[in-house]
Design a protein around this motif. Structure first.
Motif, PDB file in Angstrom:
ATOM      1  N   LEU A 181       0.850  -1.187   0.000  1.00  0.00           N
ATOM      2  CA  LEU A 181       0.000   0.000   0.000  1.00  0.00           C
ATOM      3  C   LEU A 181       0.882   1.232   0.000  1.00  0.00           C
ATOM      4  N   ASP A 182       0.660   2.126  -0.965  1.00  0.00           N
ATOM      5  CA  ASP A 182       1.383   3.390  -0.991  1.00  0.00           C
ATOM      6  C   ASP A 182       0.388   4.540  -0.903  1.00  0.00           C
ATOM      7  N   LEU A 183       0.869   5.758  -1.072  1.00  0.00           N
ATOM      8  CA  LEU A 183       0.008   6.929  -0.918  1.00  0.00           C
ATOM      9  C   LEU A 183      -1.160   6.912  -1.896  1.00  0.00           C
ATOM     10  N   ASP A 184      -0.882   6.598  -3.149  1.00  0.00           N
ATOM     11  CA  ASP A 184      -1.956   6.573  -4.140  1.00  0.00           C
ATOM     12  C   ASP A 184      -2.979   5.497  -3.809  1.00  0.00           C
ATOM     13  N   GLY A 185      -2.505   4.355  -3.326  1.00  0.00           N
ATOM     14  CA  GLY A 185      -3.432   3.307  -2.950  1.00  0.00           C
ATOM     15  C   GLY A 185      -4.322   3.710  -1.793  1.00  0.00           C
ATOM     16  N   LEU A 186      -3.746   4.394  -0.810  1.00  0.00           N
ATOM     17  CA  LEU A 186      -4.541   4.855   0.329  1.00  0.00           C
ATOM     18  C   LEU A 186      -5.540   5.916  -0.119  1.00  0.00           C
ATOM     19  N   ARG A 187      -5.112   6.778  -1.020  1.00  0.00           N
ATOM     20  CA  ARG A 187      -6.062   7.769  -1.559  1.00  0.00           C
ATOM     21  C   ARG A 187      -7.246   7.077  -2.223  1.00  0.00           C
ATOM     22  N   ASP A 188      -6.974   6.064  -3.001  1.00  0.00           N
ATOM     23  CA  ASP A 188      -8.047   5.340  -3.673  1.00  0.00           C
ATOM     24  C   ASP A 188      -8.994   4.692  -2.667  1.00  0.00           C
ATOM     25  N   ALA A 189      -8.446   4.174  -1.589  1.00  0.00           N
ATOM     26  CA  ALA A 189      -9.270   3.501  -0.584  1.00  0.00           C
ATOM     27  C   ALA A 189     -10.184   4.465   0.161  1.00  0.00           C
ATOM     28  N   LEU A 190      -9.796   5.744   0.233  1.00  0.00           N
ATOM     29  CA  LEU A 190     -10.515   6.699   1.069  1.00  0.00           C
ATOM     30  C   LEU A 190     -11.422   7.654   0.313  1.00  0.00           C
ATOM     31  N   ALA A 191     -11.276   7.770  -1.004  1.00  0.00           N
ATOM     32  CA  ALA A 191     -11.847   8.896  -1.737  1.00  0.00           C
ATOM     33  C   ALA A 191     -13.343   8.797  -2.001  1.00  0.00           C
ATOM     34  N   LEU A 192     -13.939   7.616  -1.895  1.00  0.00           N
ATOM     35  CA  LEU A 192     -15.348   7.411  -2.208  1.00  0.00           C
ATOM     36  C   LEU A 192     -15.681   7.929  -3.617  1.00  0.00           C
ATOM     37  N   ALA A 193     -14.810   7.625  -4.540  1.00  0.00           N
ATOM     38  CA  ALA A 193     -15.026   7.952  -5.958  1.00  0.00           C
ATOM     39  C   ALA A 193     -14.074   7.060  -6.745  1.00  0.00           C
ATOM     40  N   ARG A 194     -14.616   6.043  -7.348  1.00  0.00           N
ATOM     41  CA  ARG A 194     -13.776   5.053  -8.014  1.00  0.00           C
ATOM     42  C   ARG A 194     -13.177   5.603  -9.299  1.00  0.00           C
ATOM     43  N   VAL A 195     -11.879   5.465  -9.454  1.00  0.00           N
ATOM     44  CA  VAL A 195     -11.198   5.826 -10.688  1.00  0.00           C
ATOM     45  C   VAL A 195     -10.967   4.545 -11.470  1.00  0.00           C
ATOM     46  N   PRO A 196     -11.501   4.448 -12.693  1.00  0.00           N
ATOM     47  CA  PRO A 196     -11.379   3.195 -13.444  1.00  0.00           C
ATOM     48  C   PRO A 196      -9.930   2.733 -13.550  1.00  0.00           C
ATOM     49  N   GLY A 197      -9.718   1.473 -13.213  1.00  0.00           N
ATOM     50  CA  GLY A 197      -8.403   0.868 -13.346  1.00  0.00           C
ATOM     51  C   GLY A 197      -7.588   0.833 -12.072  1.00  0.00           C
ATOM     52  N   ARG A 198      -7.864   1.730 -11.126  1.00  0.00           N
ATOM     53  CA  ARG A 198      -7.046   1.818  -9.922  1.00  0.00           C
ATOM     54  C   ARG A 198      -7.542   0.889  -8.828  1.00  0.00           C
ATOM     55  N   THR A 199      -6.607   0.443  -7.983  1.00  0.00           N
ATOM     56  CA  THR A 199      -6.942  -0.285  -6.760  1.00  0.00           C
ATOM     57  C   THR A 199      -6.004   0.192  -5.653  1.00  0.00           C
ATOM     58  N   PRO A 200      -6.312  -0.093  -4.399  1.00  0.00           N
ATOM     59  CA  PRO A 200      -5.389   0.271  -3.320  1.00  0.00           C
ATOM     60  C   PRO A 200      -4.079  -0.497  -3.344  1.00  0.00           C
ATOM     61  N   LEU A 201      -4.024  -1.653  -3.993  1.00  0.00           N
ATOM     62  CA  LEU A 201      -2.812  -2.464  -4.002  1.00  0.00           C
ATOM     63  C   LEU A 201      -1.821  -1.963  -5.046  1.00  0.00           C
ATOM     64  N   THR A 202      -0.620  -1.670  -4.620  1.00  0.00           N
ATOM     65  CA  THR A 202       0.410  -1.209  -5.539  1.00  0.00           C
ATOM     66  C   THR A 202       0.667  -2.254  -6.616  1.00  0.00           C
ATOM     67  N   GLY A 203       0.600  -1.833  -7.862  1.00  0.00           N
ATOM     68  CA  GLY A 203       0.898  -2.722  -8.977  1.00  0.00           C
ATOM     69  C   GLY A 203      -0.233  -3.647  -9.384  1.00  0.00           C
ATOM     70  N   VAL A 204      -1.381  -3.564  -8.718  1.00  0.00           N
ATOM     71  CA  VAL A 204      -2.547  -4.372  -9.094  1.00  0.00           C
ATOM     72  C   VAL A 204      -3.600  -3.427  -9.662  1.00  0.00           C
ATOM     73  N   TYR A 205      -4.079  -3.733 -10.858  1.00  0.00           N
ATOM     74  CA  TYR A 205      -5.013  -2.866 -11.561  1.00  0.00           C
ATOM     75  C   TYR A 205      -6.266  -3.644 -11.949  1.00  0.00           C
ATOM     76  N   GLU A 206      -7.339  -2.904 -12.162  1.00  0.00           N
ATOM     77  CA  GLU A 206      -8.522  -3.496 -12.774  1.00  0.00           C
ATOM     78  C   GLU A 206      -8.434  -3.324 -14.278  1.00  0.00           C
ATOM     79  N   VAL A 207      -8.900  -4.324 -15.025  1.00  0.00           N
ATOM     80  CA  VAL A 207      -9.196  -4.071 -16.421  1.00  0.00           C
ATOM     81  C   VAL A 207     -10.369  -3.107 -16.414  1.00  0.00           C
ATOM     82  N   LYS A 208     -10.248  -2.003 -17.089  1.00  0.00           N
ATOM     83  CA  LYS A 208     -11.304  -0.989 -17.044  1.00  0.00           C
ATOM     84  C   LYS A 208     -12.557  -1.485 -17.749  1.00  0.00           C
ATOM     85  N   PRO A 209     -13.723  -1.042 -17.302  1.00  0.00           N
ATOM     86  CA  PRO A 209     -14.949  -1.388 -18.031  1.00  0.00           C
ATOM     87  C   PRO A 209     -14.843  -0.991 -19.495  1.00  0.00           C
TER      88      PRO A 209
END
Length: 628
Positions: A181-209
């Protein structure tokens, strides 16, 4: 529905790594309790866990083509999850092209569609799906996800390959992946607004819709095959209502096709009531295949004492139970009420199951355990359920669509309806130095601007139309993914397939482009949906104001969460301790609890430290560059 996983590595012989492939596949057992399979060649390994829904006997996976190459290996192999609802039409077309089928499954249709049309075939698919397809001729892997992102698919790029899975746990079962978990991952976990492709885990991504990922030797690329586009809407109001009705009728008919027991989730609101009524009409009319003529089974959820002691809330004026009862009488369903109590919602074993379902520090308050328990009860009687997710995003149902301040606000509408900014609530218990470094408010503002920049406008649109188009786009692309993820994780944790007819991409595109004045022509939210379905519903439900999925109003739930906060505050060795301001936690706990917290308060405020602490400890997550 199923769970998929796999591994491509052009530097290894993966036929020697079958034990690791098996370990990755075994993590998906909850998603596929009916069958399992693994297949590997020199540089690729695919795993599959199956929830058998269509062609129970014939749809085993990974599925291979009978055609083989010079090396004797199949030309192509697929590990597939989901449902393609137009597979029968595609199958007929492929037969005309000379293809022969050994099964009745949609998986084989997808595989042979690739052989016929190449990667462009994804534009022909309608439904919810995520799959991995390996082409032995080109040594290329395709990772494909449906247009709205109903089905999940994660990937972790390697130096010369990729790990992938329906859930992060499949990736983390491979020794090459380390949870970080890095800063960007923590931001993603807290923001309550999903950014396509991002996850809290460093180096793990979603295939975007609406995207596919190509993995070749030395290269990983991403391609978009669908997006929410803005087009002129030429239909008048009556035609638009009729078109909505026709599209809904067609997609409900298609989504009733199943070789296993099917049901509908019912809240007594407009969305679920309309789906239930339309499903029963389809069954009665004989348009649902082998299920024709049946009485649809329905399920609702309630909390002990909730209806009797209900207190109106800002987003909920009435309890669900009276409306559920009225719809059941009106349609004549085979109904089952699932009654939950606070002890179940706060049970440590249940909350651990919720965490293991998410794999990530996401969560929506008490909704997660209540949904898990509801789905578990449903699964005892049905394997497939219809649900109303996305109707509010598509038709403009949420109250923030109709709140002037939220509409005008320069942020996400669901953020704007909160008296305290989400970024402030989410970081209230974090170490001040970390809060400063996170700059969460700036992150939310940046992601908001990026999301707004994706919206296309038409020449001549007035200010209101432009603003409401932005609101609709944000809800479909940034808010809906959170609800679809919640639905998927909690349902698949118990092996239940939940179908979402309102996510049909034809319906989404059509209604998205209808003018806002048409979507609110009667001065109500979801005007088009009401008009399209009111003939099948009781007047009370047609008139009912939007109400979200219910949260318990028992303060016992919040007291239990506060006890967890107290435990974390008292333990300097807790996993989340490096991130937290324990003095702020203690000060908060010193204040008396005067009533139940709202769902938003639970989601982004009181439960954030609890989620983070449990996740960091359960998964052994390494903190990268986080100070505290």
């Amino acid at each position: 529905m199923c769970g998929i996983t796999g591994w491509v590595d052009f530097t290894r012989d993966l036929t020697r790594e079958r034990h690791t492939t098996r370990a990755m596949t075994d993590t998906m057992a909850c998603r596929g309790p009916d069958d399992e399979g693994c297949w590997s060649a020199r540089h690729v390994a695919l795993g599959h866990r199956r929830l058998a829904v269509i062609d129970v006997a014939g749809g085993r996976q990974p599925m291979r083509t009978p055609e083989t190459g010079p090396d004797g290996e199949p030309v192509a192999v697929i590990s597939y999850s989901g449902e393609v609802y137009n597979f029968r039409e595609l199958r007929e077309e492929l037969v005309l092209h000379g293809h022969h089928f050994r099964t009745r499954s949609d998986t084989e249709v997808v595989l042979r569609a690739y052989l016929e049309w190449g990667s462009g075939f994804v534009g022909r698919l309608g439904g919810m799906y995520a799959f991995a397809l390996w082409d032995n001729r080109t040594e290329e892997l395709l990772l494909v996800r449906d247009r709205l992102g109903v089905k999940p698919l994660f990937h972790h790029p390697l130096d010369d390959g990729v790990l992938f899975g329906s859930e992060p746990k499949a990736i983390l079962a491979n020794p090459l992946a380390t949870p970080r978990l890095d800063l960007d991952g923590l931001r993603d976990a807290l923001a309550l607004a999903r950014v396509p492709g991002r996850t809290p885990l460093t180096g793990v991504y979603e295939v975007k819709p609406g995207h596919l990922v190509r993995v070749r030797r030395g290269r990983l690329t991403e391609e978009r095959y669908w997006s929410l586009r803005t087009r002129p809407h030429h239909d008048d109001l009556d035609t638009t209502i009729a078109t909505v009705r026709d599209l809904l009728t067609d997609t409900v008919d298609r989504q009733l096709v199943s070789d296993v027991p099917l049901c509908a989730l019912l809240s007594g609101g407009l969305d679920s009531s309309a789906l239930t009524a339309m499903a029963q009409r389809s069954l009665t009319a004989g348009r649902a295949g082998d299920a024709a003529g049946e009485v649809i089974r329905t399920f609702s959820v309630d909390f002990a004492g909730y209806t009797e002691n209900f207190t109106p809330e800002p987003f909920r004026e009435t309890p669900d139970a009276p409306y559920v009862a009225e719809l059941v009488r009106h349609v004549g369903t085979d109904h089952h009420e699932i009654l939950l109590d606070t002890a179940q919602l706060v049970d440590p074993a249940v909350r651990r199951r919720v965490l293991r379902a998410w794999d990530l520090p996401y969560g929506i308050g008490d909704h997660d355990p209540s949904l898990l328990l509801l789905f578990e009860a449903v699964r005892r009687r049905s394997t497939v359920a219809l649900s109303g997710e996305s109707a509010d995003e598509v038709f403009g149902g949420y109250l923030w669509f109709h709140h002037p301040d939220a509409v005008r606000a320069d942020t996400f509408p669901w953020h704007a309806v909160n008296a305290t900014p989400v970024a402030e609530q989410a970081t209230a218990f974090l170490d001040p130095a970390l809060v400063k470094e996170l700059a969460l408010a700036e992150y939310v503002a940046d992601t908001y601007r990026e999301a707004v920049a994706e919206v296309e406008h038409l020449p001549g649109d007035d200010a209101t139309e432009r603003r409401m188009r932005v609101a609709s786009h944000l809800n479909i692309t940034r808010f809906l993914p959170m609800l679809l993820d919640r639905k998927d994780r909690m349902s698949m944790a118990v092996g239940l397939e939940v179908r979402v007819p309102f996510c049909d991409h034809r319906l989404v595109s059509y209604v998205y482009n209808a003018p806002w004045a048409m979507k609110t022509f009667d001065g109500r939210e979801k005007s088009l949906l009401r008009a399209a379905t009111e003939q099948w519903l009781p007047p009370s439900i047609v008139r009912r104001r939007k109400a979200p999925y219910p949260s318990t109003q028992d303060t016992g739930y919040d007291l239990a969460v506060n006890r967890e906060l107290a435990r974390i505050a008292a333990d300097p060795a807790s996993p989340a301790a490096p991130l937290l301001d324990r003095a702020a936690l203690r000060a908060f706990l010193d204040r008396p609890l005067t009533g139940p917290y709202s769902m938003m308060q639970r989601s982004v405020h009181t439960e954030t430290p609890v989620r983070l602490d449990a996740w960091l400890g359960e998964y052994g997550v390494r903190l990268d560059g986080l100070t505290g």
